[in-house]
Each structure stands twice: as structure tokens, then as C-alpha cells.
Design a protein around this motif. Structure first.
Motif, mmCIF file in Angstrom:
data_model
loop_
_atom_site.group_PDB
_atom_site.id
_atom_site.type_symbol
_atom_site.label_atom_id
_atom_site.label_comp_id
_atom_site.label_asym_id
_atom_site.label_seq_id
_atom_site.Cartn_x
_atom_site.Cartn_y
_atom_site.Cartn_z
ATOM 1 N N GLY A 105 4.492 10.579 -10.832
ATOM 2 C CA GLY A 105 4.187 10.157 -9.476
ATOM 3 C C GLY A 105 2.939 10.855 -8.963
ATOM 4 O O GLY A 105 2.228 11.534 -9.714
ATOM 5 N N ASP A 139 3.104 3.871 -7.031
ATOM 6 C CA ASP A 139 2.776 4.912 -6.060
ATOM 7 C C ASP A 139 1.706 5.857 -6.611
ATOM 8 O O ASP A 139 0.864 6.352 -5.864
ATOM 9 C CB ASP A 139 4.018 5.674 -5.604
ATOM 10 N N HIS A 143 -1.994 6.391 -5.053
ATOM 11 C CA HIS A 143 -2.447 7.757 -4.795
ATOM 12 C C HIS A 143 -3.826 7.988 -5.401
ATOM 13 O O HIS A 143 -4.678 8.646 -4.791
ATOM 14 C CB HIS A 143 -1.432 8.745 -5.380
#
Length: 184
Positions: A105, A139, A143
Motif C-alpha cells: 500500500g 491505493d 499515492h
């Protein structure tokens, strides 16, 4: 301290299992792929004694399988491997960075970038875009565009741009447009 000539696996796996157990779940719990995390750690560690091409291929395959578990325990093991094994060998560091980012992530992307920046190794930094381009989680991709692209130092920003370009996602091109106005 590991005795000279002792297999690394016997000494490192127990520590990693303690780390993995602390993150929740039973250490080495079997997954649908038939291999528990401890088995994959052992497989990876078994390839570390050699710098032959086949050994790097074995490391890459084991790291990929660890990353594909797509859970926090596996990501913690990959971060640990980066800190433990990444410093000794640039090629090994590239493999671990790619695995860490693959199913990681946003925090894993940040960890990878910080780790590379701390190393102050131009060649390692020049290869960072390959790892960043391999991010699979939505995600993490967001980012990359929304946080890392505008906030990174110029050398890292170049690597983020290269990663976004390598992915070929039209949404990435939109994120790159504001950079055309930057002087540097």
C-alpha cells in the motif's frame, strides 16, 4: 551471532516467525497456494548463499510468492528482508523493493522510497522506477500520482515520472501535465 558455516535459514526464520506472529495470525499458517509464510521465508533464505543467476531467479520467485500473499505479515517480512539483505547486494535490493511495492500500500511505497534515499546509491535510485511501476494496488497507484509525484525530491520525482510513464495508464498522463510548468 550465527556460527560460521551455519545455514542462515535455521537462524533467521525463527526471528521472522516471531515478527510475523506479533502481527497477528499463526506463524506459517497455510494459504490457498499450499505454502505458509514460514515455508516461503525458508525458500527465499535458501537462495541467499549464491550470487549465481539461478539464485537471483530463485530469490525473485520466492519474493514474488511472499508478496502475492497480499497481507500485512508478508509485507512486514519484505520490509525486514529489505533492511536485512538489501544493503549487501544492489540486485537483491532491487528484487526486494519490487516485491515490497508489488502488493504493498501507500506506506510500503513510502518505505521503499525512504530506504532508497537513505542509501544514497545513484544506481539503486536509478532503478527505483521499475519497482514503483509494478505497484498493483489502486491505493498505491493513486499515492504514486497524488503524493509521491508532487512531494518527492527531484531525483526521486524523476523515478516516479519514469514509473508512471512505464505503466501507460492514461490517468497517469494527466498527473504529469502540471510538471510541464516546473522549471526544474
Amino acid at each position: 551471532m550465527v556460527p560460521v558455516g551455519a545455514p542462515r535459514v535455521r537462524w533467521l526464520v525463527p526471528g521472522l516467525l516471531v515478527l510475523a506472529g506479533a502481527l497477528g495470525g499463526a506463524p506459517g499458517a497455510a494459504r490457498a497456494d499450499g505454502a505458509g509464510l514460514s515455508d516461503l521465508v525458508e525458500e527465499y533464505e535458501s537462495w541467499l548463499a549464491s550470487a549465481a543467476e539461478r539464485a537471483y531467479e530463485g530469490q525473485a520467485a520466492a519474493l514474488e510468492r511472499i508478496a502475492d500473499r497480499a497481507d500485512e505479515r508478508a509485507q512486514a517480512v519484505l520490509r525486514h528482508f529489505l533492511d536485512l539483505h538489501g544493503r549487501a547486494d544492489r540486485r537483491r535490493a532491487d528484487l526486494i523493493l519490487a516485491a515490497l511495492v508489488r502488493r504493498g500500500g501507500p506506506s510500503d511505497l513510502d518505505h521503499a522510497v525512504r530506504w532508497v534515499e537513505r542509501r544514497q546509491d545513484d544506481l539503486l535510485r536509478e532503478g527505483l522506477h521499475r519497482a514503483l511501476a509494478g505497484a498493483l494496488r489502486p491505493d498505491a497507484r493513486a499515492h504514486l500520482r497524488a503524493v509521491l509525484l508532487p512531494a518527492s525530491t527531484p531525483p526521486i520525482k524523476v523515478q516516479v515520472i519514469r514509473a508512471l510513464g512505464a505503466r501507460g495508464d492514461p490517468g497517469d498522463a494527466v498527473a504529469l501535465l502540471p510538471l510541464l510548468r516546473e522549471e526544474d
